[in-house]
Design a protein around this motif. Structure first.
Motif, PDB file in Angstrom:
ATOM      1  N   ARG A 123       0.772  -1.180   0.007  1.00 47.57           N
ATOM      2  CA  ARG A 123       0.087  -0.090   0.151  1.00 47.57           C
ATOM      3  C   ARG A 123       0.916   1.244   0.174  1.00 47.57           C
ATOM      4  O   ARG A 123       1.737   1.518   0.800  1.00 47.57           O
ATOM      5  CB  ARG A 123      -0.825   0.104   1.053  1.00 47.57           C
ATOM      6  CG  ARG A 123      -1.895  -1.064   1.154  1.00 47.57           C
ATOM      7  CD  ARG A 123      -2.950  -0.760   2.218  1.00 47.57           C
ATOM      8  NE  ARG A 123      -3.843   0.404   2.024  1.00 47.57           N
ATOM      9  CZ  ARG A 123      -4.613   0.890   2.864  1.00 47.57           C
ATOM     10  NH1 ARG A 123      -5.119  -0.048   3.956  1.00 47.57           N
ATOM     11  NH2 ARG A 123      -5.292   2.035   2.933  1.00 47.57           N
TER      12      ARG A 123
ATOM     13  N   SER B   3       0.035   4.235   0.950  1.00 40.73           N
ATOM     14  CA  SER B   3       0.071   4.950   2.327  1.00 40.73           C
ATOM     15  C   SER B   3       0.770   4.253   3.356  1.00 40.73           C
ATOM     16  O   SER B   3       1.023   5.082   4.372  1.00 40.73           O
ATOM     17  CB  SER B   3      -1.553   5.040   2.693  1.00 40.73           C
ATOM     18  OG  SER B   3      -2.081   3.677   2.919  1.00 40.73           O
TER      19      SER B   3
ATOM     20  N   PRO C  28      -4.641  11.290   0.822  1.00 40.61           N
ATOM     21  CA  PRO C  28      -5.696  10.913  -0.125  1.00 40.61           C
ATOM     22  C   PRO C  28      -6.226  12.620  -0.687  1.00 40.61           C
ATOM     23  O   PRO C  28      -5.967  13.339   0.262  1.00 40.61           O
ATOM     24  CB  PRO C  28      -6.954  10.318   0.587  1.00 40.61           C
ATOM     25  CG  PRO C  28      -6.546  10.710   2.092  1.00 40.61           C
ATOM     26  CD  PRO C  28      -5.303  10.997   2.160  1.00 40.61           C
TER      27      PRO C  28
ATOM     28  N   PHE D 242      -7.689   6.377  -0.492  1.00 42.44           N
ATOM     29  CA  PHE D 242      -6.917   5.207  -0.200  1.00 42.44           C
ATOM     30  C   PHE D 242      -7.727   3.896  -0.039  1.00 42.44           C
ATOM     31  O   PHE D 242      -7.465   2.876   0.002  1.00 42.44           O
ATOM     32  CB  PHE D 242      -5.778   5.332   0.799  1.00 42.44           C
ATOM     33  CG  PHE D 242      -4.866   6.410   0.974  1.00 42.44           C
ATOM     34  CD1 PHE D 242      -4.415   6.481  -0.360  1.00 42.44           C
ATOM     35  CD2 PHE D 242      -4.434   7.011   2.017  1.00 42.44           C
ATOM     36  CE1 PHE D 242      -3.233   7.461  -0.474  1.00 42.44           C
ATOM     37  CE2 PHE D 242      -3.256   7.864   1.888  1.00 42.44           C
ATOM     38  CZ  PHE D 242      -2.734   8.226   0.675  1.00 42.44           C
TER      39      PHE D 242
ATOM     40  N   ASP E  88      -5.394   1.953  -2.613  1.00 44.91           N
ATOM     41  CA  ASP E  88      -3.930   2.482  -2.997  1.00 44.91           C
ATOM     42  C   ASP E  88      -2.670   1.214  -3.014  1.00 44.91           C
ATOM     43  O   ASP E  88      -1.595   1.566  -2.802  1.00 44.91           O
ATOM     44  CB  ASP E  88      -3.816   3.338  -1.833  1.00 44.91           C
ATOM     45  CG  ASP E  88      -3.484   2.724  -0.479  1.00 44.91           C
ATOM     46  OD1 ASP E  88      -4.020   1.582  -0.103  1.00 44.91           O
ATOM     47  OD2 ASP E  88      -2.762   3.273   0.330  1.00 44.91           O
TER      48      ASP E  88
ATOM     49  N   HIS F  73       0.310   3.999  -7.255  1.00 45.46           N
ATOM     50  CA  HIS F  73      -1.155   4.788  -6.913  1.00 45.46           C
ATOM     51  C   HIS F  73      -0.480   6.125  -6.700  1.00 45.46           C
ATOM     52  O   HIS F  73       0.043   6.536  -5.879  1.00 45.46           O
ATOM     53  CB  HIS F  73      -1.712   3.899  -5.795  1.00 45.46           C
ATOM     54  CG  HIS F  73      -2.805   4.801  -5.276  1.00 45.46           C
ATOM     55  ND1 HIS F  73      -3.033   5.619  -4.258  1.00 45.46           N
ATOM     56  CD2 HIS F  73      -4.037   4.537  -5.784  1.00 45.46           C
ATOM     57  CE1 HIS F  73      -4.242   5.670  -4.178  1.00 45.46           C
ATOM     58  NE2 HIS F  73      -4.956   5.197  -4.848  1.00 45.46           N
TER      59      HIS F  73
ATOM     60  N   ASP G 194       2.659  13.026  -3.468  1.00 46.35           N
ATOM     61  CA  ASP G 194       1.345  12.469  -4.044  1.00 46.35           C
ATOM     62  C   ASP G 194       1.353  12.235  -5.546  1.00 46.35           C
ATOM     63  O   ASP G 194       0.427  11.914  -6.134  1.00 46.35           O
ATOM     64  CB  ASP G 194      -0.130  12.972  -3.665  1.00 46.35           C
ATOM     65  CG  ASP G 194      -0.237  12.862  -2.008  1.00 46.35           C
ATOM     66  OD1 ASP G 194       0.112  11.941  -1.381  1.00 46.35           O
ATOM     67  OD2 ASP G 194      -0.749  13.926  -1.413  1.00 46.35           O
TER      68      ASP G 194
END
Length: 341
Positions: free
Chosen positions: A27, A29, A37, A45, A53, A95, A139
């Motif tokens: 993931r 995150s 997010p 996420f 994610d 992602h 991000d």
């Protein structure tokens, strides 16, 4: 860091005592606590109680490595990763904050003919290129890819992922990256490659942004390193979205449009490939048929008919090019105007 720099300059070598295909999933995150997010652009996420994610990676240490990293800018495609890993390529799917298209990719076209391109560049880099989104560096695609590769170097040392980290340890070796995607992802891949020099760009069913002109901007990535593949029943092809992008990118300098169902590899060394394979007249299937998967066309024995095309797109020597041809007068370049040009 010195060791990493020395390894980066040396020929690529795996670190795997028992070679095999490695597939890793994690993931975003959890890899990077700075990742956030952005629900305002549909980038989250978790959605409907499901994790959204995940990032995926693949490398086959049984195959001699080309020392290249494919970064895929759409949802994970396991069958595509099976193939690129069999070519000796590392591959990751990241992602990143790309969910903005549903909010801003609507008609009518904005007056700014680089409006979407600016958003794409901000989503890819995490730098401030567009006034309508606020996507910070953690991000953006570049940082997400870098953080994932750092994670992979620790999680999967057998794959020697650290080879793709820059000598200063602050980012990726973009000259070793093949940036690729389909549709929305192929369009962002092309826009990013205009800004950042990469090893190669592989564009499936794209690029679009049919009302924009960023495709004609000067390119950090040499034009002969862009490769495109589309089905002729795809709405983007029928609407001249792709042919105009290919010409604005300058790809007619490297050969004519080639139908891969009528000419075998290496397809005249062209950068512009099309197919008219039977998709039962389904334009939606046509759009997805150019990548490995359920929509791709198979022969009577059940084998995909475009295996040689996929390998060509990712591995054909970039210095081998076709003969330049004139722009196609039947491909409409100005889709804001009702007249042919």
């Amino acid at each position: 860091m010195l060791l990493q720099a020395q390894e980066a300059k040396a020929p690529f070598k795996y670190k795997d005592a028992a070679p095999k295909k490695h597939e890793i999933k994690a993931r975003a995150s959890q890899i990077d606590p700075k990742a956030k997010p952005h629900p305002e652009i549909g980038f989250v996420f978790e959605k409907d109680g499901k994790v959204s994610d995940y990032e995926n990676a693949c490398v086959d240490t049984r195959v001699p490595s080309q020392g290249k990293l494919v970064i895929w800018l759409m949802g994970h495609n396991a069958q595509l990763f099976d193939r690129v890993s069999s070519y000796g390529l590392h591959a990751i799917q990241v992602h990143y904050a790309n969910g903005w298209f549903g909010e801003f990719g609507k008609e009518p076209a904005p007056a700014d003919d680089k409006f979407l391109g600016k958003i794409r560049l901000e989503a890819a880099t995490g730098e401030d290129f567009s006034p309508v989104v606020n996507i910070p560096k953690p991000d953006g695609m570049m940082e997400r890819a870098y953080q994932f590769v750092k994670y992979l170097e620790k999680k999967n040392p057998e794959g020697n992922w650290g080879y793709f980290i820059s000598e200063d340890g602050k980012g990726l070796r973009w000259d070793k990256v093949i940036i690729s995607g389909s549709s929305h992802g192929s369009t962002t891949a092309a826009r990013f490659a205009k800004h950042q020099k990469v090893d190669r760009v592989v564009m499936f069913c794209g690029p679009r942004d049919q009302y924009e002109t960023w495709q004609a901007l000067p390119s950090a990535t040499p034009e002969n390193r862009y490769f495109g593949f589309s089905h002729v029943l795809d709405g983007g092809w029928k609407g001249d979205h792709y042919c105009r992008s290919w010409e604005l990118l300058g790809l007619n300098a490297f050969g004519p449009i080639v139908n891969v169902d009528k000419m075998p590899a290496p397809f005249g060394n062209s950068r512009r490939l099309i197919t008219d394979a039977d998709v039962k007249n389904d334009d939606k299937r046509a759009h997805s048929s150019v990548t490995p998967g359920g929509a791709a066309v198979k022969d009577a024995s059940g084998k995909f008919i475009h295996e040689s095309v996929w390998k060509y797109l990712f591995t054909h020597p970039v210095e081998k090019v076709g003969e330049a041809v004139a722009a196609d007068p039947n491909c409409k370049k100005d889709l804001r105007s009702p007249k042919k040009n």
